[in-house]
Design an enzyme around this catalytic site. Structure first.
Site, mmCIF file in Angstrom:
data_model
loop_
_atom_site.group_PDB
_atom_site.id
_atom_site.type_symbol
_atom_site.label_atom_id
_atom_site.label_comp_id
_atom_site.label_asym_id
_atom_site.label_seq_id
_atom_site.Cartn_x
_atom_site.Cartn_y
_atom_site.Cartn_z
ATOM 1 N N SER A 55 0.741 -1.288 -0.118
ATOM 2 C CA SER A 55 -0.127 -0.166 -0.119
ATOM 3 C C SER A 55 0.942 1.202 0.073
ATOM 4 O O SER A 55 0.218 2.453 -0.238
ATOM 5 C CB SER A 55 -1.053 -0.055 1.101
ATOM 6 O OG SER A 55 -2.218 -0.886 0.872
ATOM 7 N N TYR A 115 -10.591 2.469 5.720
ATOM 8 C CA TYR A 115 -9.531 2.091 4.841
ATOM 9 C C TYR A 115 -10.107 0.824 3.875
ATOM 10 O O TYR A 115 -10.525 0.071 4.233
ATOM 11 C CB TYR A 115 -8.425 1.455 5.458
ATOM 12 C CG TYR A 115 -7.213 1.166 4.583
ATOM 13 C CD1 TYR A 115 -6.167 2.574 4.470
ATOM 14 C CD2 TYR A 115 -6.923 0.153 4.069
ATOM 15 C CE1 TYR A 115 -5.160 2.437 3.784
ATOM 16 C CE2 TYR A 115 -5.551 0.100 3.306
ATOM 17 C CZ TYR A 115 -4.834 1.342 3.184
ATOM 18 O OH TYR A 115 -3.818 1.189 2.359
ATOM 19 N N GLY A 158 2.545 -0.886 4.205
ATOM 20 C CA GLY A 158 2.191 -1.633 3.000
ATOM 21 C C GLY A 158 2.596 -3.059 3.473
ATOM 22 O O GLY A 158 3.498 -3.537 4.029
ATOM 23 N N ALA A 196 -7.532 -13.349 -0.037
ATOM 24 C CA ALA A 196 -7.312 -12.494 1.472
ATOM 25 C C ALA A 196 -6.706 -13.503 2.414
ATOM 26 O O ALA A 196 -6.173 -13.247 3.420
ATOM 27 C CB ALA A 196 -8.799 -12.369 2.001
#
Length: 368
Positions: free
Chosen positions: A77, A175, A318, A138
């Site tokens: 990220s 987020y 990140g 995920a």
């Protein structure tokens, strides 16, 4: 291979232009970070022109191999800061308005329930759009199952917006990687070119970030690098090479500690945005993410404790398949920290955030 991880002993190497007193807290925290979930680490710390680099642990789980001090890694990220900078440059150029609804530029990107979402709210994670990531690669098993799948941005947005909004636009921080996938689509709509091309031509090439790339559909991690892993029932699986299309503009850039450092030095040094826009970027929305970090426009903010001066740091964290990291810097960019980990797990339960924050504290506060 699992036994090899348990048997790893942290090995720290240093190359520094600063005094021993500044090294000790960082060395201790870097060594402490190595365990069954963090295999190896690389650190770059700059303090008013003096730079320290350090590594710890191993680049691989199956054998001892020193972590490259400036190897390539998936920055996750931290990509969002690059993408946000391009969007803000387009705003500086008058090609889009931050407070305009996204539908002005992309009429069909979001369903009617999201018609009021603005560009600023996407940048700031206050859009109320849900995150698609809980349903896309995920966990380790689903990541391995879909390892080579090529996802389209519209697919990812559709998965997220099949759910109702989390909140009214502009009401709260939430987020969501979906926000930045949408910003990638916005960049293409406004410029006629992909977000990857715009990041490359506006940031990577002008700043000389020679080891920074946007992989798009290429699953390989180029250059000299550590290896990242996924933990499944049968043990560890090397997941260094994987399609990043599921992450897209939310986190797919590949870089090195020195390139990430150079980008944030240029950003905070005022070389990439107008002063007004940079100030807007760094101004956090009220509240924090997870009680830890504030969020501006593509930049996280971290408040140091009063015992450490109480100043605010700017950067981004990140984490993605087998890798995690953090970049934090003082407001003027004179003090900058970049840390990268290669890991065995990427689920929330194994988050390396506490270790990254401990290293940050050691760097900026001079204590372990």
């Amino acid at each position: 291979m699992r036994g090899a991880v348990v048997g790893l002993v942290a090995l720290v190497t240093l190359n520094t232009g600063v005094g021993v007193a500044a090294q000790d807290p960082l060395r201790l925290e870097l060594r402490a970070a190595i365990d069954q979930t963090v295999l190896g680490a690389a650190l770059r710390w700059t303090d008013h022109g003096h730079t320290l680099t350090a590594t710890a642990g191993s680049a691989r789980a199956d054998r001892r191999q020193q972590v490259p001090a400036d190897g390539t890694y998936r920055i996750g990220s931290i990509t969002k800061a690059f993408v946000a900078t391009v969007v803000l440059q387009l705003a500086d150029e008058g090609r889009l308005g931050l407070d305009e609804p996204l539908r002005r530029y992309l009429p069909d990107a979001l369903p009617p329930a999201y018609r009021l979402v603005t560009v600023r709210e996407l940048l700031q994670h206050t859009s109320g759009v849900p995150d698609y990531r809980p349903e896309v690669m995920a966990d380790a098993e689903s990541a391995l199952r879909d390892r080579w799948r090529q996802w389209r941005p519209a697919e990812l947005v559709a998965i997220a917006t099949a759910h109702p909004p989390l909140a009214e636009p502009g009401a709260a921080l939430s987020y969501a990687n979906t926000n930045y996938v949408l910003l990638g689509l916005l960049i293409r709509q406004v410029t006629g070119r992909s977000w990857a091309q715009e990041v490359t031509d506006r940031l990577i090439r002008p700043l000389g970030l020679v080891q920074t790339t946007v992989p798009e559909t290429d699953p390989r991690l180029p250059g000299h690098h550590a290896h990242g892993y996924a933990t499944v029932d049968r043990g560890l699986v090397d997941i260094t090479d994987i399609s990043m299309t599921a992450i897209d503009a939310a986190g797919s850039i590949i870089s090195t500690p020195s390139d990430v450092d150079r980008f944030f030095a240029a950003l905070l040094g005022g070389r990439l945005l107008s002063p007004t826009t940079l100030a807007d970027m760094l101004r956090p929305f009220p509240g924090t993410l997870g009680g830890v970090a504030g969020y501006g426009l593509g930049v996280m903010t971290l408040q140091l404790p009063d015992t450490c001066g109480g100043t605010t740091l700017y950067g981004h964290g990140g984490g993605t398949f087998g890798f995690a990291g953090l970049v934090m810097a003082s407001a003027d960019g004179s003090r900058r920290l970049v840390v990268s980990f290669n890991t065995t797990r990427f689920d929330e339960a194994a988050s390396p955030l506490p270790k990254l924050l401990a290293i940050t504290d050691a760097a900026f506060c001079g204590r372990s």
